[in-house]
Design an enzyme around this catalytic site. Structure first.
Site, short mmCIF file in Angstrom:
data_model
loop_
_atom_site.label_atom_id
_atom_site.label_comp_id
_atom_site.label_asym_id
_atom_site.label_seq_id
_atom_site.Cartn_x
_atom_site.Cartn_y
_atom_site.Cartn_z
N CYS A 172 -3.86 3.73 9.28
CA CYS A 172 -2.65 3.14 9.85
C CYS A 172 -2.05 3.95 10.99
CB CYS A 172 -1.61 2.93 8.75
SG CYS A 172 -2.15 1.87 7.40
N CYS A 198 0.83 -1.20 0.00
CA CYS A 198 0.00 0.00 0.00
C CYS A 198 0.87 1.26 0.00
CB CYS A 198 -0.92 -0.02 1.22
SG CYS A 198 -2.12 1.35 1.24
N CYS A 199 1.87 1.28 0.87
CA CYS A 199 2.79 2.43 0.92
C CYS A 199 3.57 2.56 -0.39
CB CYS A 199 3.76 2.28 2.08
SG CYS A 199 3.05 2.60 3.71
N CYS A 217 -1.30 8.17 7.43
CA CYS A 217 -2.61 7.89 6.86
C CYS A 217 -3.56 7.44 7.96
CB CYS A 217 -2.50 6.80 5.80
SG CYS A 217 -1.58 7.32 4.33
N CYS A 236 7.48 4.06 5.92
CA CYS A 236 6.56 3.92 4.80
C CYS A 236 7.24 3.38 3.54
CB CYS A 236 5.89 5.25 4.48
SG CYS A 236 7.02 6.53 3.93
#
Length: 245
Positions: free
Chosen positions: A209, A125-126, A206, A232
């Site tokens: 998270c 995702c990062c 985010c 990240c």
């Protein structure tokens, strides 16, 4: 890796070491002034999360050159408070070159069509929402400025003032600052606090998270809590965390 690539990387590392020696003992403002006006004029930008300590560097950069590129990674997963804080600081500090960088829609459709990748694979995702957009945003630059500090986490205790990462020089002007130094700077320059700080968020990423931090916890304990993830990915080179040199 080719011989040319190896030599280029060695040259970049040598330059980072040379800059560390030249700016040793310099103030954060002095370092920024030299980087922006002498060493990398027109080829340097500030990467900012507009988090709880971000106003320090944003204020310093605005005083030196408000047209310095300020890169904000809008992952489309930020707290609304962070986006409002970004807009407030941009107006208050007179920043003139904000670059709001977003993920590539096709990449999200391929890797995160339902928007829940953060729960299944936070590293990917990062990578999709931060690292890939960052690499594109930095293409026109030779140097980027970060707000990382040694006190923030165990993974940052070995930070150097200047680092070589991929083909860029990276500078950490506040590496030796403490939370007290940051608080003093905010008070001296009457800078507004991030709206979430008073709610127990010393570090804000985010929304899915990030959680509030309990008293006595590491400042970044609320980032990717209950997992081994600590960064990240934008501070990695070839898959390895850049710790300084």
């Amino acid at each position: 890796m080719t011989t040319f690539e190896t030599n280029s990387r060695i040259e970049l590392q040598d330059r980072a070491h040379g800059l560390c020696a030249r700016y040793d003992g310099e103030t954060a403002e002095g370092t920024l002034n030299g980087v922006l006006r002498q060493d990398f004029p027109g080829r340097v930008g500030l990467v900012s999360s507009f988090g709880t300590e971000a106003a320090v560097l944003l204020h310093m950069v605005a005083q030196i050159d408000p047209y310095t590129p300020v890169i904000f990674l809008d992952t489309w997963k930020h707290f609304p408070e962070t986006l409002a804080y970004r807009d407030q600081l941009v107006e208050q500090l007179g920043l003139c070159n904000i670059q709001n960088v977003t993920p590539r829609p096709a990449g999200l459709q391929a890797d995160d069509p339902d928007g829940d990748l953060h729960a299944r694979n936070p590293d990917l995702c990062c990578h999709v929402r931060k690292t890939l957009p960052m690499l594109q945003a930095l293409r026109a630059l030779d140097c980027w400025i970060t707000g990382r500090k040694r006190y923030q986490a165990a993974t940052r205790t070995e930070l150097s003032l200047f680092e070589a990462q991929d083909r860029w020089i990276k500078v950490n002007p506040l590496l030796d600052w403490t939370s007290g130094d940051v608080a003093d700077y905010y008070q001296t320059h009457d800078l507004p606090a991030h709206p979430l700080k008073a709610q127990g968020y010393p570090s804000v990423g985010c929304a899915p998270c990030t959680r509030a931090v309990a008293p006595g916890e590491d400042a970044r304990a609320g980032r990717w809590a209950d997992s081994e993830k600590t960064e990240c990915g934008i501070h990695f080179e070839n898959g390895k965390l850049v710790r300084g040199g």
